[in-house]
Enzyme design. Structure first.
Site, mmCIF file in Angstrom:
data_model
loop_
_atom_site.group_PDB
_atom_site.id
_atom_site.type_symbol
_atom_site.label_atom_id
_atom_site.label_comp_id
_atom_site.label_asym_id
_atom_site.label_seq_id
_atom_site.Cartn_x
_atom_site.Cartn_y
_atom_site.Cartn_z
ATOM 1 N N ASP A 27 0.911 -1.093 0.003
ATOM 2 C CA ASP A 27 0.089 0.049 -0.188
ATOM 3 C C ASP A 27 0.845 1.324 -0.113
ATOM 4 O O ASP A 27 1.566 1.589 -1.126
ATOM 5 C CB ASP A 27 -0.841 -0.063 1.141
ATOM 6 C CG ASP A 27 -1.873 0.893 1.355
ATOM 7 O OD1 ASP A 27 -2.582 1.192 0.448
ATOM 8 O OD2 ASP A 27 -2.161 1.500 2.424
ATOM 9 N N ARG A 38 -9.966 -13.065 6.981
ATOM 10 C CA ARG A 38 -8.892 -13.508 6.460
ATOM 11 C C ARG A 38 -9.085 -14.892 5.815
ATOM 12 O O ARG A 38 -8.330 -15.195 4.843
ATOM 13 C CB ARG A 38 -7.783 -13.745 7.639
ATOM 14 C CG ARG A 38 -7.057 -12.590 8.292
ATOM 15 C CD ARG A 38 -5.933 -12.803 8.942
ATOM 16 N NE ARG A 38 -5.360 -11.815 9.839
ATOM 17 C CZ ARG A 38 -4.770 -10.785 9.748
ATOM 18 N NH1 ARG A 38 -4.325 -10.731 8.330
ATOM 19 N NH2 ARG A 38 -4.277 -9.955 10.411
ATOM 20 N N VAL A 60 -9.517 -3.564 1.016
ATOM 21 C CA VAL A 60 -9.700 -4.845 0.555
ATOM 22 C C VAL A 60 -9.666 -6.084 1.686
ATOM 23 O O VAL A 60 -8.730 -5.873 2.465
ATOM 24 C CB VAL A 60 -9.234 -5.355 -0.835
ATOM 25 C CG1 VAL A 60 -9.598 -4.650 -1.818
ATOM 26 C CG2 VAL A 60 -7.677 -5.357 -0.617
HETATM 27 P P1 IMP Z 1 1.898 -0.507 3.893
HETATM 28 O O1 IMP Z 1 2.777 -0.367 4.885
HETATM 29 O O2 IMP Z 1 0.754 0.849 3.601
HETATM 30 O O3 IMP Z 1 2.487 -0.550 2.722
HETATM 31 O O4 IMP Z 1 0.747 -1.475 4.242
HETATM 32 C C1 IMP Z 1 0.846 -2.864 4.230
HETATM 33 C C2 IMP Z 1 0.133 -3.756 4.991
HETATM 34 O O5 IMP Z 1 -0.833 -3.110 5.339
HETATM 35 C C3 IMP Z 1 -0.086 -4.874 4.287
HETATM 36 O O6 IMP Z 1 1.066 -5.764 4.444
HETATM 37 C C4 IMP Z 1 -1.631 -5.184 4.687
HETATM 38 O O7 IMP Z 1 -1.183 -6.120 6.032
HETATM 39 C C5 IMP Z 1 -1.881 -4.093 5.256
HETATM 40 N N1 IMP Z 1 -2.829 -3.395 4.457
HETATM 41 C C6 IMP Z 1 -2.602 -2.401 3.304
HETATM 42 N N2 IMP Z 1 -3.759 -2.475 2.522
HETATM 43 C C7 IMP Z 1 -4.805 -3.147 2.958
HETATM 44 C C8 IMP Z 1 -6.078 -3.429 2.667
HETATM 45 O O8 IMP Z 1 -6.730 -2.882 1.634
HETATM 46 N N3 IMP Z 1 -6.781 -4.384 3.416
HETATM 47 C C9 IMP Z 1 -6.097 -5.061 4.435
HETATM 48 N N4 IMP Z 1 -4.900 -4.815 4.589
HETATM 49 C C10 IMP Z 1 -4.148 -3.699 4.154
#
Ligand code: IMP
Ligand code: MG
Length: 178
Positions: free
Chosen positions: A106, A168, A156
């Site tokens: 993300d 999950r 999502v």
């Molecule tokens: P980031 O550090 O912002 O890139 O987020 C990464 C982590 O956040 C992922 O490994 C997921 O566990 C969680 N995450 C990010 N987007 C989503 C989503 O749309 N649904 C559920 N978990 C998410």
């Protein structure tokens, strides 16, 4: 099921289990053909547990190993911007060719943290494989080697991904109803 309700929110079906298995097969083929030697896969818990278990069955590279780390950054449907390390890297991984398995990238904050942890261990090489990628939310320059599917900035759940720990176990991926 076309819609599911988790806690107080409703989600619509978005990526079916059939589409997920096509995506997983495609990433596995790319990894198998990438020339990586003696890979150590590192799956990021909890979200990547189903992705990791499905993709590992398709990996045909000799001397493949898998290990797990556990990180957490999300609360509800938003990133907290801080990543906590709940279970770290086990054993000596210096000199290893790492393939990180992520459920979704993300903002990239989690990925950045993982790369920092791995570099401290003096690994030989790091490749990243993610089932889903949100390019519009991504804030990092780290190259992602294997991307299953790029999606818009929607929240999502399903196939390992959770909304406050629920969802999950769903075989399909659902997105938040707007
Ligand atoms: P980031 O550090 O912002 O890139 O987020 C990464 C982590 O956040 C992922 O490994 C997921 O566990 C969680 N995450 C990010 N987007 C989503 C989503 O749309 N649904 C559920 N978990 C998410
Ligand atoms: Mg995750």
């Amino acid at each position: 099921m076309k819609t599911v309700t988790l806690h107080n929110k409703t989600f619509d079906i978005y990526i079916t289990s059939d589409e997920i298995s096509d995506i997983v097969n495609s990433i596995a083929n790319q990894i198998n053909n990438s020339g990586i030697k003696d890979p150590l896969f590192i799956a990021v818990m909890n979200g990547a547990f189903l992705f990791a278990s499905d993709i590992m069955r398709k990996i045909t590279i000799p001397n493949t190993e898998i290990s797990f780390i556990k990180l957490s950054s999300y609360s509800g449907t938003q990133t907290t911007g801080k990543v906590s390390e709940l279970i770290g890297i086990e054993g000596n991984i210096s000199g290893r060719n790492i393939v990180v398995l992520e459920d979704i990238v993300d903002t990239g904050i989690t990925l950045d943290k993982i790369i920092t942890l791995l570099k401290k261990e003096n690994v030989a090489d790091i490749k990243i494989a993610t089932l889903l990628f949100k390019p519009d939310a991504y804030t990092k320059d780290i190259h992602i080697d294997f991307i299953g599917k790029s999606i818009p900035n929607d929240f999502v759940v399903g196939y390992g991904l959770d909304y406050d720990e629920l969802g999950r176990n769903l075989p399909h991926i659902y997105k938040l109803k707007d």
